[in-house]
Scaffold this motif. Sequence first.
Motif, PDB file in Angstrom:
ATOM      1  N   GLY A 219       0.851  -1.256  -0.029  1.00  0.00           N
ATOM      2  CA  GLY A 219      -0.104   0.047   0.034  1.00  0.00           C
ATOM      3  C   GLY A 219       0.819   1.029  -0.006  1.00  0.00           C
ATOM      4  N   ILE A 220       2.181   1.067  -0.408  1.00  0.00           N
ATOM      5  CA  ILE A 220       3.016   2.302  -0.253  1.00  0.00           C
ATOM      6  C   ILE A 220       2.927   3.248  -2.314  1.00  0.00           C
ATOM      7  CG2 ILE A 220       4.566   1.344   1.897  1.00  0.00           C
ATOM      8  CD1 ILE A 220       6.080   1.438  -0.279  1.00  0.00           C
ATOM      9  N   MET A 221       2.818   4.224  -1.361  1.00  0.00           N
ATOM     10  CA  MET A 221       3.955   4.552  -2.711  1.00  0.00           C
ATOM     11  C   MET A 221       4.685   4.445  -3.254  1.00  0.00           C
ATOM     12  SD  MET A 221       0.869   6.961  -3.069  1.00  0.00           S
ATOM     13  CE  MET A 221       1.023   8.430  -4.305  1.00  0.00           C
ATOM     14  N   ARG A 222       6.150   4.518  -2.904  1.00  0.00           N
ATOM     15  CA  ARG A 222       6.885   3.720  -3.387  1.00  0.00           C
ATOM     16  C   ARG A 222       8.072   4.877  -3.627  1.00  0.00           C
ATOM     17  NH1 ARG A 222       8.299  -1.685  -7.669  1.00  0.00           N
ATOM     18  NH2 ARG A 222      10.295  -1.105  -7.723  1.00  0.00           N
TER      19      ARG A 222
ATOM     20  N   ASP B 290      -4.377  -1.505  -0.053  1.00  0.00           N
ATOM     21  CA  ASP B 290      -3.665  -3.261   0.085  1.00  0.00           C
ATOM     22  C   ASP B 290      -3.247  -3.488  -1.224  1.00  0.00           C
ATOM     23  OD1 ASP B 290      -5.172  -3.210   2.340  1.00  0.00           O
ATOM     24  OD2 ASP B 290      -7.255  -3.234   1.104  1.00  0.00           O
ATOM     25  N   THR B 291      -2.311  -3.440  -1.530  1.00  0.00           N
ATOM     26  CA  THR B 291      -1.597  -3.605  -2.953  1.00  0.00           C
ATOM     27  C   THR B 291      -0.040  -3.749  -2.758  1.00  0.00           C
ATOM     28  OG1 THR B 291      -3.460  -4.189  -4.126  1.00  0.00           O
ATOM     29  CG2 THR B 291      -1.150  -4.596  -4.926  1.00  0.00           C
ATOM     30  N   VAL B 292       0.951  -4.960  -3.262  1.00  0.00           N
ATOM     31  CA  VAL B 292       2.322  -4.721  -3.161  1.00  0.00           C
ATOM     32  C   VAL B 292       2.410  -3.660  -4.345  1.00  0.00           C
ATOM     33  CG1 VAL B 292       3.943  -5.738  -3.181  1.00  0.00           C
ATOM     34  CG2 VAL B 292       2.364  -6.294  -1.243  1.00  0.00           C
ATOM     35  N   PRO B 293       3.147  -2.791  -4.515  1.00  0.00           N
ATOM     36  CA  PRO B 293       3.358  -1.812  -5.862  1.00  0.00           C
ATOM     37  C   PRO B 293       4.547  -2.195  -6.787  1.00  0.00           C
ATOM     38  CG  PRO B 293       3.929  -0.425  -3.742  1.00  0.00           C
ATOM     39  CD  PRO B 293       3.243  -1.934  -3.384  1.00  0.00           C
ATOM     40  N   SER B 294       4.114  -3.920  -7.221  1.00  0.00           N
ATOM     41  CA  SER B 294       5.060  -4.132  -7.992  1.00  0.00           C
ATOM     42  C   SER B 294       4.737  -5.382  -8.861  1.00  0.00           C
ATOM     43  CB  SER B 294       6.402  -4.751  -6.859  1.00  0.00           C
ATOM     44  OG  SER B 294       6.689  -5.935  -7.769  1.00  0.00           O
TER      45      SER B 294
ATOM     46  N   GLU C  59       3.861   7.433   2.085  1.00  0.00           N
ATOM     47  CA  GLU C  59       2.431   7.833   2.314  1.00  0.00           C
ATOM     48  C   GLU C  59       1.520   6.210   1.569  1.00  0.00           C
ATOM     49  OE1 GLU C  59       0.605  10.034   3.814  1.00  0.00           O
ATOM     50  OE2 GLU C  59       2.102  10.933   4.685  1.00  0.00           O
ATOM     51  N   SER C  60       0.718   6.262   2.530  1.00  0.00           N
ATOM     52  CA  SER C  60      -0.579   5.213   2.238  1.00  0.00           C
ATOM     53  C   SER C  60      -0.420   5.483   0.624  1.00  0.00           C
ATOM     54  CB  SER C  60      -1.145   4.958   2.666  1.00  0.00           C
ATOM     55  OG  SER C  60      -2.452   4.146   2.586  1.00  0.00           O
ATOM     56  N   ASP C  61      -1.073   4.864  -0.276  1.00  0.00           N
ATOM     57  CA  ASP C  61      -1.654   4.808  -1.015  1.00  0.00           C
ATOM     58  C   ASP C  61      -3.222   4.375  -1.902  1.00  0.00           C
ATOM     59  OD1 ASP C  61      -2.462   5.532  -4.230  1.00  0.00           O
ATOM     60  OD2 ASP C  61      -0.841   3.983  -5.088  1.00  0.00           O
TER      61      ASP C  61
END
Length: 199
Positions: free
Chosen positions: A89-92, A188-192, A181-183
Amino acid sequence: MAPRSAEVSRKTKETDIAVSVHVDGTGKSDISTGVGFFDHMLDQLSRHSLIDMTVRAKGDLHIDDHHTVEDTGIAIGQALAKALGERRGIMRYASIDLAMDETLTRAAIDVSGRPFLVWNVAFSAPKIGTFDTELVREFFQALSQHAGITLHVTNHYGANNHHIAETCFKAVARALRAALESDPRQPDTVPSTKGSLKG
């Protein structure tokens, strides 16, 4: 998002360090490393990332500051990695150009699980007071390695070495704040596309 907090202790023959971090904090810090300028820089890192941070470090300062600074970077990095868990859930990604008086420094971050540091920062003197300027890089090398982040830091220009060092810490702090920051569109998603940010 679950609370993102962690504690790490690290003890060697050279240093004894305890660190706690709360990623979703207010930038409250309680720092004591025995190295005054380094304490000031860690206060900036906490305040501008909004990561609450407690650091207690005792090191072999009778030799020099190197082990204390590097091992503190290791411990903070490990605590951040532990607090972030799957990095769900991070902006990454984030980057910022940060100005301070005559100095401008950029920090770009990928909270990828893959540690890498690109360091394009030069100091015009070996010391800021009694602090070795080369230790600024050593701290960020240790932090990026153990937090599992790709970090690029570039000082575009500056004349005052204190300002150059401080903009490095503040720029990294602000980039960290944005990247962690939370996206709201994928909380709830891993940003990859791999489905994992574990390296």
